[in-house]
Motif scaffolding. Structure first.
Motif, PDB file in Angstrom:
ATOM      1  N   GLU A  62       0.800  -1.217   0.000  1.00  0.00           N
ATOM      2  CA  GLU A  62       0.000   0.000   0.000  1.00  0.00           C
ATOM      3  C   GLU A  62       0.836   1.272   0.000  1.00  0.00           C
ATOM      4  O   GLU A  62       0.461   2.254  -0.618  1.00  0.00           O
ATOM      5  CB  GLU A  62      -0.940   0.018   1.210  1.00  0.00           C
ATOM      6  N   ARG A  92      -3.407  -1.104  -3.409  1.00  0.00           N
ATOM      7  CA  ARG A  92      -3.372   0.363  -3.473  1.00  0.00           C
ATOM      8  C   ARG A  92      -4.731   0.946  -3.859  1.00  0.00           C
ATOM      9  O   ARG A  92      -5.097   2.023  -3.396  1.00  0.00           O
ATOM     10  CB  ARG A  92      -2.280   0.813  -4.434  1.00  0.00           C
ATOM     11  N   ASN A 135      -6.773   0.917  -0.698  1.00  0.00           N
ATOM     12  CA  ASN A 135      -6.284   1.972   0.179  1.00  0.00           C
ATOM     13  C   ASN A 135      -6.785   3.339  -0.283  1.00  0.00           C
ATOM     14  O   ASN A 135      -7.275   4.143   0.519  1.00  0.00           O
ATOM     15  CB  ASN A 135      -4.752   1.933   0.222  1.00  0.00           C
TER      16      ASN A 135
END
Length: 169
Positions: free
Chosen positions: A69, A103, A106
């Motif tokens: 992340e 990602r 996130n």
């Protein structure tokens, strides 16, 4: 890595744990949790052995589980470089799809939280997670282009367009 210790080249994490147990570097703490001494050195040694053996599929399977992340590390970047040189698009795509998925989650969660609690979640954090996601998306696009697999990343090109417009990924 101890030459007498045979790696399976099938399960990266299990090979690390088996190696540390064989070296007597494994014990239980007062909470009943297993503690491995010398863990990072064993990860490094096992990674090098897997790379030398070109056991890329188990490395991809392992690194898909890792938390990408906030940053990359040399394991990811070195494996990526070897997959590029080998022209192994399926494994390269599989690896980076996991990086992007983490990602993306996130970014979307941070964006949603910022919308609900603007006084607690700064816009800079949303911007940071957005930039991290875009970096991974651009990398995948670049790898696809390099290996002439552009048709394989259409959904990610669409995601780039949405994220660049600051929308949900």
């Amino acid at each position: 890595m101890n030459k007498a210790f045979p790696l399976s080249f099938q399960h990266f994490q299990k090979d690390i744990e088996r190696y540390l147990k064989s070296e007597g570097k494994c014990e239980e703490n007062e909470h009943g949790q297993t503690v491995y001494r010398g863990y990072q050195a064993a990860v490094d040694q096992t990674f090098r052995a897997y790379m030398e053996k070109e056991a890329f599929a188990p490395l991809v399977a392992e690194f898909r589980k890792w938390n990408w992340e906030w940053d990359y590390n040399n394991y990811l970047l070195n494996l990526t470089a070897c997959l590029q040189v080998a022209g192994n698009w399926p494994l390269l795509k599989e690896l980076w799809e996991a990086v992007i998925a983490k990602r993306r989650t996130n970014y979307n969660k941070t964006k949603k939280a910022q919308k609900a609690l603007p006084e607690k979640i700064p816009e800079e954090l949303v911007t940071k997670t957005r930039e991290l996601l875009l970096d991974s998306l651009y990398r995948l696009r670049s790898y696809a282009s390099e290996l002439q697999q552009e048709s394989e990343v259409g959904e990610y090109l669409e995601m780039i367009a949405r994220v660049e417009k600051r929308r949900k990924a």
